[in-house]
Enzyme design. Structure first.
Site, PDB file in Angstrom:
ATOM      1  CE  LYS A 117      -3.830  -1.726   2.644  1.00 23.94           C
ATOM      2  NZ  LYS A 117      -4.608  -1.271   3.791  1.00 23.94           N
ATOM      3  CG  HIS A 235     -13.116  -3.973   6.974  1.00 20.31           C
ATOM      4  ND1 HIS A 235     -13.129  -2.651   6.660  1.00 20.31           N
ATOM      5  CD2 HIS A 235     -12.852  -4.050   8.304  1.00 20.31           C
ATOM      6  CE1 HIS A 235     -12.865  -1.942   7.744  1.00 20.31           C
ATOM      7  NE2 HIS A 235     -12.709  -2.757   8.757  1.00 20.31           N
ATOM      8  NE  ARG A 292      -9.827  -8.927  -6.351  1.00 27.46           N
ATOM      9  CZ  ARG A 292      -9.523  -8.141  -5.333  1.00 27.46           C
ATOM     10  NH1 ARG A 292      -8.266  -7.939  -5.013  1.00 27.46           N
ATOM     11  NH2 ARG A 292     -10.464  -7.540  -4.635  1.00 27.46           N
TER      12      ARG A 292
HETATM   13  C1  MV4 Z   1     -10.081   4.697   6.044  1.00 32.20           C
HETATM   14  C2  MV4 Z   1     -11.302   5.139   6.588  1.00 32.20           C
HETATM   15  C3  MV4 Z   1     -11.361   6.443   7.014  1.00 32.20           C
HETATM   16  N1  MV4 Z   1     -10.265   7.241   6.917  1.00 32.20           N
HETATM   17  N2  MV4 Z   1      -9.027   5.535   5.966  1.00 32.20           N
HETATM   18  C4  MV4 Z   1     -11.111   0.084   5.733  1.00 32.20           C
HETATM   19  C5  MV4 Z   1     -10.464  -0.995   4.916  1.00 32.20           C
HETATM   20  C6  MV4 Z   1      -9.424  -0.328   4.099  1.00 32.20           C
HETATM   21  N3  MV4 Z   1      -9.419  -0.842   2.753  1.00 32.20           N
HETATM   22  C7  MV4 Z   1      -9.734   1.124   4.161  1.00 32.20           C
HETATM   23  N4  MV4 Z   1     -10.666   1.327   5.203  1.00 32.20           N
HETATM   24  C8  MV4 Z   1     -10.947   2.570   5.661  1.00 32.20           C
HETATM   25  N5  MV4 Z   1      -9.918   3.466   5.587  1.00 32.20           N
HETATM   26  C9  MV4 Z   1      -9.140   6.765   6.406  1.00 32.20           C
HETATM   27  N6  MV4 Z   1      -8.074   7.571   6.330  1.00 32.20           N
HETATM   28  C10 MV4 Z   1     -12.378   4.247   6.632  1.00 32.20           C
HETATM   29  C11 MV4 Z   1     -12.189   2.950   6.187  1.00 32.20           C
HETATM   30  C12 MV4 Z   1     -13.339   2.071   6.282  1.00 32.20           C
HETATM   31  C13 MV4 Z   1     -13.935   1.537   5.133  1.00 32.20           C
HETATM   32  C14 MV4 Z   1     -13.463   1.811   3.868  1.00 32.20           C
HETATM   33  C15 MV4 Z   1     -14.062   1.283   2.762  1.00 32.20           C
HETATM   34  C16 MV4 Z   1     -15.178   0.482   2.907  1.00 32.20           C
HETATM   35  C17 MV4 Z   1     -15.667   0.185   4.146  1.00 32.20           C
HETATM   36  C18 MV4 Z   1     -15.060   0.704   5.278  1.00 32.20           C
HETATM   37  C19 MV4 Z   1     -15.575   0.413   6.536  1.00 32.20           C
HETATM   38  C20 MV4 Z   1     -14.965   0.929   7.645  1.00 32.20           C
HETATM   39  C21 MV4 Z   1     -13.844   1.748   7.518  1.00 32.20           C
END
Ligand code: MV4
Length: 501
Positions: A117, A235, A292
């Site tokens: 990442k 997630h 993918r």
């Molecule tokens: C975040 C966020 C808020 N702020 N980053 C969760 C999994 C990862 N792929 C990224 N995620 C998040 N990153 C910042 N700076 C909130 C999430 C997040 C989230 C993101 C996408 C889809 C569902 C989610 C559920 C909870 C938190």
């Protein structure tokens, strides 16, 4: 078409979807299966099938040796990995390349670069793609604290090697920062064997918006529009749609052009997805790249009219893209509901077992990608995704109405599924108005603790039985329009029995 024979290194609904593309193009196809999947639908559907090991995926669907051996033995020229399993494994892509078998996906070098990442983040910053404010690298505890003070609380601490929210810690109070850093590090160390972390400003209730791209080996890259994937549970995506209700044409162009710049900077080839978070002011921030074909690719296919798998085949065979950016037009709206063998009334615990009854939806605007049949036993060994139901409409509301109708037609007996959960979401006023973000499920369902529990189901069962009885009584009382007499109870009983799956 350049390939005569392709091996499908996957199982279930995605294996069938890939074989279907082969069949339409007249490409011979080879399935692989584990001992637990001897009677799976993808094995029955393929031209030929090879066993690659025992039930545990580490010994079968992740077994590079037996899969490459099956490719060699069957004379397959190319391998499509589907999603999951070996799809984002740079070593596997490399071993295919070395064996002279085409890996239908990006070059192993691009998988490697984009797998981390932080290297993705660095690449994005270099080409002017916005990322969430924060620090990039490998932070020491002291640096993390200084950085948190600088960007301002709340912040989120993420594992460099992470994914799926693992090792993610939100910090709202200065006093919690130190312990959160330590917890994130140790969780990352045990989950990924890598305790490096980075830190970002925490966005509250963002939306998850991802951009589909296609890139050929000649250096052309196009974007196919976004998918909105904010409806997730722990997630795990549950519902996806295209286009996103908050993305208009100018924003689509900005996100799409950012995704194309990133792909070109990474030397990306084939189909890929750039993930973004979008905040309530519609600012977008790059998160990571999925190298993918994704589970939710059908919603993009429904609104663009393209077949992403056929495009992947053509690109892998060295053909140039057959579409220019201006040829890509988004038409209507599509929604996908993931049907999991899980019990939504029991906190979504897996519900493996034999399917004893099945009625599948059809009709206008409905697409079903399913890997099951009556008599099939859903194994315990793999992901519980058994089908995807996709609907298309001229607009989002029609797609949602069709989804509601298709879910009503859909009956699966013998196991529990997430169908009832989707029925509720499709009737939810917030969902119907496009008011969705990553907190949607918790907000709508966890906020009411009894929404899905067993006692509530008992009440619902009694109410449903009572309703059915009263309804049937009402039917019995109706009169035949021809004779004016009450309909024969026998006839009505037979009609009811015939409607039961
Ligand atoms: C975040 C966020 C808020 N702020 N980053 C969760 C999994 C990862 N792929 C990224 N995620 C998040 N990153 C910042 N700076 C909130 C999430 C997040 C989230 C993101 C996408 C889809 C569902 C989610 C559920 C909870 C938190």
């Amino acid at each position: 078409m350049v390939f005569g024979k392709i091996l499908i290194a996957n199982r279930g609904e995605i294996a069938i979807r890939l074989i279907r593309a082969c069949r339409e193009l007249g490409i011979a196809n080879v399935a692989v299966f584990s001992d637990a999947d001897r009677s799976s639908l993808h094995v029955r559907y393929a031209d030929e099938a090879h066993c690659v090991g025992p039930a545990p995926s580490a010994q079968s669907y992740l077994n590079m040796d037996t899969i490459l051996e099956a490719a060699r033995r069957s004379g397959a020229e190319a391998i499509h990995p589907g999603y999951g399993f070996l799809a984002e494994n740079a070593e596997f892509a490399h071993r295919c390349e070395a064996a002279g078998i085409v890996f239908i996906g990006p070059p192993s070098s691009a998988i490697r670069t984009l797998g981390s990442k932080t290297s993705g983040r660095r690449l994005a910053t270099g080409v002017g793609v916005p990322v969430v404010p924060g620090a990039i690298e490998d932070l020491s505890d002291a640096e993390a604290e200084a950085c948190a003070r600088q960007v301002g609380l709340p912040v989120v601490i993420k594992a460099t090697a992470g994914g799926g929210g693992k090792g993610m810690r939100v910090v709202r109070e200065p006093a919690d920062l130190h312990s959160a850093i330590r917890a994130a590090r140790s969780e990352a160390a045990s989950a990924f064997g890598d305790s490096t972390i980075y830190l970002e400003k925490y966005l509250s209730a963002p939306r998850h918006v991802e951009m589909q791209i296609l890139a050929d080996r000649q250096g052309h890259t196009i974007y196919l529009g976004e998918r909105e994937c904010s409806v997730q549970r722990r997630h795990q995506k549950v519902i996806e749609e295209a286009p996103s209700p908050i993305v208009d044409e100018p924003l689509r162009r900005r996100i799409g052009e950012a995704a194309v710049r990133l792909a070109q900077a990474a030397g990306y080839v084939n189909a890929g997805t750039m993930e973004f978070l979008v905040d309530s002011d519609r600012n977008f921030y790059f998160l990571e790249v999925n190298t993918r074909l994704q589970v939710e690719h059908p919603v993009t296919e429904m609104v663009t009219g393209l077949d992403l798998v056929k495009e992947q085949f053509a690109i892998a065979a060295g053909e140039p893209l057959r579409y220019r950016q201006e040829d890509v037009v988004i038409r209507g709206a599509a929604i996908e509901c993931r049907i999991y063998a899980e019990d939504p009334f029991q906190n979504f615990v897996p519900s493996p077992g034999r399917i004893t009854g099945l009625r599948e939806p059809g009709g206008g605007g409905v697409r079903l990608e399913s890997g099951v049949y009556v008599g099939y036993e859903v194994p315990v060994h793999y992901d519980p995704l058994i089908a995807k139901l996709i609907t298309w409409g001229r607009d989002r509301l029609e797609a949602a109405q069709r989804m509601r109708r298709a879910l009503m037609e859909y009956t699966i007996h013998g196991i529990q599924t997430t169908i009832p959960f989707h029925q509720r979401v499709m009737a939810d006023p917030d969902f119907l108005q496009g008011k969705i973000d990553t907190t949607f499920i918790d907000r709508r369902f966890a906020g009411r603790p009894h929404a899905w529990d067993e006692s509530n189901r008992d009440v619902a069962l009694v109410a449903a039985a009572l309703y059915a009885h009263l309804r049937d009584q009402a039917h019995l009382a109706t009169r035949s329009p021809q004779t004016g007499r009450a309909e024969s109870p026998w006839k009505l009983a037979a009609r009811r029995a015939a409607l039961r799956p």
